[in-house]
Design a protein around this motif. Structure first.
Motif, short mmCIF file in Angstrom:
data_model
loop_
_atom_site.label_atom_id
_atom_site.label_comp_id
_atom_site.label_asym_id
_atom_site.label_seq_id
_atom_site.Cartn_x
_atom_site.Cartn_y
_atom_site.Cartn_z
N ARG A 198 0.82 -1.22 0.00
CA ARG A 198 0.00 0.00 0.00
C ARG A 198 0.85 1.27 0.00
O ARG A 198 0.33 2.38 0.07
N GLU A 235 -6.45 -1.34 -0.80
CA GLU A 235 -5.68 -0.43 0.05
C GLU A 235 -4.66 0.40 -0.74
O GLU A 235 -4.12 1.36 -0.20
N GLN A 236 -4.39 0.02 -1.96
CA GLN A 236 -3.49 0.78 -2.82
C GLN A 236 -4.32 1.52 -3.87
O GLN A 236 -5.38 1.06 -4.27
#
Length: 377
Positions: A198, A235-236
């Motif tokens: 991330r 999450e990225q």
């Protein structure tokens, strides 16, 4: 008859020369009044003509060790004092530092990879990697003390400094260029990458993708599952994860791996027709192979268009190199024209052999056309 190019550039001379050695010597001299700069410079440069790049690093480490105290912690204090200022932590990429500062880390790898020096050594590498990457220097520790060093790596992955976070990923790559192999369980490596995936810094995410590309050579399905898992987590940033995915799968894509192609959105059974493939029957060494072809799409689809060249080898077999032509979305009934020119000049990285060569047109991993041509001296 083999046709080779002459070498015109020397990386070892670019990185290790009188200027860079003098820079290191002056820094060591400031850090320790007992350090004789002229002796270090003279002894280093005299040996350089007979030494290759990595041998020059080892020699600099030896010359440095001759003048550092036998007391290891004291030596590390001198080296810490000699190091330049840390690289700007506010940058996000392309801040590699000067290669000469690889030497202190290599000193630690050479003289500090022992049980009683382990703690001091790893602490120094965390400090020095903010000046120049300690990715190579950490590998002996991973091999000799894997549990303790991986604990250190996990802590590095949580650092506020992106150079330290990158060390966590780059240092544990299975096939780090110019570096010794490390025999780590793939699951342990993926555990570190899972922490880092991330990251908002391209310097780190590129390292993660390179690490995954390495792993794909030994465990391709695990890499695909890891990337899918990250996609599900969300999450990225989607655009960054897409870039990481494409970069991580580059070797599998060149191998026409169906799972990798599908993950990137390319149908593994593209509905296309090759309309005309024009390849000259022969070319001469030094000329270019100018060829063209047209592709007709029968459905709406995303296509990765490339070609493979089969270079003749000395033993009569062929070495394959993959080239990209186009990456595009086509609609039903659309035709695209492709024109390419590939130079056949001698290179230091490839020897040319006159004789029969081959070319294949590849779409989404599937060969849709091939022709032979003659390379003449």
């Amino acid at each position: 008859m083999a046709i080779k190019a002459e070498v015109s550039f020397s990386l070892k001379d670019e990185l290790f020369n009188q200027s860079t050695v003098t820079e290191l010597a002056h820094a060591l001299g400031k850090a320790s009044p007992k350090f004789v700069k002229d002796r270090f410079i003279k002894g280093s440069l005299q040996a350089f003509p007979q030494l290759e790049l990595k041998e020059r690093i080892a020699h600099l480490v030896h010359m440095m060790a001759e003048q550092l105290p036998e007391d290891y912690p004291q030596s590390l204090r001198i080296l810490e004092k000699a190091l330049p200022a840390a690289l700007d932590p506010k940058l996000e990429d392309d801040d590699f530092g000067r290669f000469i500062w690889v030497v202190p880390g290599e000193y630690v790898a050479t003289y500090g990879c022992t049980k009683n020096r382990l703690k001091h050594s790893l602490k120094f590498l965390q400090y020095s990697t903010m000046r120049f990457s300690a990715e190579n220097a950490i590998r002996p520790f991973l091999n000799e003390f894997p549990e303790a060093t991986m604990t250190f790596v996990q802590k590095c992955a949580q650092s506020k400094n992106y150079h330290v976070r990158r060390l966590a990923s780059e240092g544990i790559r299975p096939f780090l260029p110019w570096s010794p192999r490390v025999d780590l369980p793939v699951a342990d490596v993926l555990s570190v990458l899972d922490q880092l995936h991330r990251d908002k810094t391209r310097y780190v995410t590129r390292s993660i993708a390179n690490n995954l590309n390495d792993i794909s050579k030994i465990a391709p399905e695990l890499v695909l599952e890891q990337l899918k898992h990250w996609g599900r987590l969300g999450e990225q940033e989607p655009t960054e994860l897409e870039w990481m995915t494409r970069h991580a799968l580059r070797t599998l894509i060149k191998q026409d791996h169906k799972g990798a192609l599908a993950l990137l959105g390319y149908p593994v059974d593209p509905k296309v027709k090759l309309k005309q493939l024009d390849v000259p029957g022969s070319i001469r060494v030094g000329d270019a192979l100018n060829f063209s072809f047209d592709l007709h799409s029968e459905v709406d689809q995303r296509l990765l268009i490339g070609f493979k060249l089969y270079y003749l080898k000395a033993n009569g077999s062929h070495a394959t190199k993959v080239f990209k032509v186009k990456d595009l979305a086509m609609v039903k009934g659309e035709t695209t024209s492709c024109r390419k020119s590939q130079t056949f000049r001698p290179m230091t990285t490839r020897t040319l052999y006159p004789g029969e060569h081959k070319i294949e047109i590849v779409v989404n991993g599937r060969v849709i056309g091939r022709k032979k041509f003659l390379l003449e001296a």
